[in-house]
Write an enzyme that holds these catalytic residues in place. Structure first.
Site, short mmCIF file in Angstrom:
data_model
loop_
_atom_site.label_atom_id
_atom_site.label_comp_id
_atom_site.label_asym_id
_atom_site.label_seq_id
_atom_site.Cartn_x
_atom_site.Cartn_y
_atom_site.Cartn_z
CB CYS A 354 -0.98 -0.03 1.17
SG CYS A 354 -2.38 1.09 0.94
CG HIS A 438 -3.61 -3.48 3.51
ND1 HIS A 438 -2.40 -3.14 4.04
CD2 HIS A 438 -4.20 -2.32 3.11
CE1 HIS A 438 -2.25 -1.83 3.97
NE2 HIS A 438 -3.31 -1.31 3.41
#
Length: 515
Positions: A354, A438
């Site tokens: 991310c 994630h």
């Protein structure tokens, strides 16, 4: 049963999240249809529900303890710190603006310039919060609510929607948890009650001692004296147990103490261990991504903030962050940026997740998060990132390294990949990997395949265990929490409390709340 309970704490990190999860797992094992609830969270660790709503990871874990699918109703207000003074406000799973602490909690004056959340101050959200709780209570046999911080925050009581504010409005009995391992638990219990108004005190049914070490018989005289002083009983003494923390959530300062779980103590399968260094960047978010690595026998995970600590690492992880540009500057200031660039050039494994993926790219256009415009990244991945005002909240499914992968995405950055090998909607160049996903490492087959690649690149004779199931380890952890409640709390009394509310005739303890 058609009841509820608010689990409050004498302090942050007293064990509210763990106790709430434990009560939920105990109840569901009794056949009760139960749901968790936290009116307002402050957390950099969040999760995406199936309907695309962002909630705190602790509530997602508590929903797992209840064996139900998490929803936005379980955490209607989420605050994601972006610095010492401001947070992004996520309402019913969607971001609605940035507010300073004064703008959210109230005080003299109005919102500062640039605050674009209209009608969204804390006290104005009480109706929304109560509606969510009422919907859950209409669907489930019991709702176990978690407070935040302490219920005796006298400076914030007027606008409180997460502790006594919601307990009073919803008629919930309150159980106060105290961490005896920190010391001062009797003073904390007494002081918490004594700083509440008479109406609030009527709902505080009693106490639960958490993290006790030693002989309980030595504690019992103190509990008897506490009962004499307050008229309130202690509903249990939970012993200290390693590896029982669920996903961290509260506060701006990340507590790394509980990040790497201690539930797996199996020796390495191969001849070598695998060393993983996680860059402890500012505003680190969803650092729970590395829990799945720490669950593997023979994988050693540590958090680092100096370049020399990367020297012996077989894998370096640059995790997510709520402040990508700020984290990038921090890496440069610390000398970690140069170390990461050298690692990439030497084909030594690096994984960016991310915000960490964005940092590894060529440049970032940010007029949303930092408002810094164009900023050069580390340039080790062929990626250009532009921050969009709309947040991406998805639960992607795909394949990598020949294995099925599931994950979730929470980001404003939109990545344009110009070259490299595709990797989970990101890319791979040599031994540098980047993705917005994630939770991908919780997919067991993919995690094992990834670790085999890392071990080969690092020259380590490491072999991932063939039978490690991260989902099973999570379930074992939640069952251990349920066992803790069942074995060390007065469950008959807890049942009556949840079903019937706080006992009548609880005495008022002066001085009470200040005028």
């Amino acid at each position: 049963m058609n009841g509820g309970l608010l689990v409050a704490g004498t302090t942050s990190d007293a064990g509210k999240s763990v106790v709430t999860a434990g009560i939920c797992r105990w109840l569901v094992r009794q056949g009760v249809k139960v749901a968790p609830f936290k009116a307002q969270n402050m957390s950099l660790n969040s999760f995406v529900t199936r309907e695309g709503a962002e909630i705190g990871r602790a509530q997602a874990m508590q929903a797992q303890a209840c064996r139900v699918e998490p929803t936005a109703l379980m955490n209607p207000v989420l605050l994601k710190p972006g610095g010492e003074q401001s947070s992004q406000v996520v309402l019913l799973g969607k971001p609605v603006g940035e507010l300073s602490a004064r703008g959210f909690f109230g005080g003299t004056g109005g919102p500062t310039p640039g605050e674009r959340l209209h009608g969204g101050r804390q006290e104005q959200l009480l109706g929304t919060v109560l509606d969510c709780l009422a919907e859950l209570r209409g669907t489930y046999d019991a709702v176990i609510c978690e407070g935040a911080g302490s219920p005796a925050e006298i400076n914030l009581r007027r606008t409180d929607i997460v502790n006594m504010g919601i307990a009073r409005n919803a008629g919930l009995p309150v159980l106060v948890v105290g961490d005896i391992d920190r010391g001062g638990v009797f003073a904390s219990f007494f002081g918490t009650v004594a700083l509440l108004s008479e109406e609030d005190q009527k709902l505080v049914a009693g106490f639960l001692v958490n993290k006790f070490r030693g002989d309980v018989s030595l504690l019992e005289p103190g509990l008897d004296m506490l009962h004499g002083l307050t008229g309130r009983r202690t509903y249990g003494v939970l012993p200290f147990r390693h590896g029982l923390g669920i996903d961290e959530e509260d506060g701006l300062r990340v507590s790394l103490r509980g990040t790497v779980r201690e539930s797996n103590t199996a020796p390495p399968v191969g001849e070598d261990v695998l060393r993983v260094a996680v860059c402890a960047i500012p505003l680190m978010s969803n650092f729970t991504d590395v829990d799945a690595l720490a669950a593997e026998p023979g994988v050693v995970v540590r958090f680092v903030d100096r370049p020399e600590e990367l020297a012996d690492a077989d894998l370096v992880v640059v995790p997510g962050t709520r402040g990508t540009v700020r984290a990038l500057e921090w890496l440069r200031e610390r000398g970690l940026a140069d170390a990461l660039v050298r690692r990439a050039a030497e084909h030594r494994p690096v994984l960016g997740v991310c915000g960490g993926f964005q940092i590894l790219g060529e440049h970032i256009e940010d007029e949303v998060e930092s408002r810094r415009g164009r900023v050069d990244g580390l340039g080790v991945l062929p990626v250009h990132v532009r921050f969009a005002r709309e947040k991406t909240l998805t639960r992607p499914v795909g394949e990598a390294l020949g294995e099925h992968v599931e994950g979730y995405e929470i980001h404003h950055g939109v990545a344009s990949v110009t070259a490299g090998e595709p990797f989970l909607d990101g890319c791979r160049v040599g031994q540098t990997w980047g993705t917005h996903w994630h939770g991908s490492l919780e997919s067991d087959g993919f995690r094992r395949a990834f670790l085999r690649e890392v071990a080969a690149a690092a020259g380590r004779r490491f072999v991932p265990a063939a039978d490690t199931s991260f989902a099973a380890l999570r379930e074992e952890q939640l069952d251990r929490l349920g066992d803790l409640i069942e074995q060390h709390a007065d469950t008959d009394a807890l049942w009556r409390l949840i079903e019937s509310g706080a006992p009548q005739g609880l005495p008022f303890i002066p001085p009470g709340a200040p005028a």
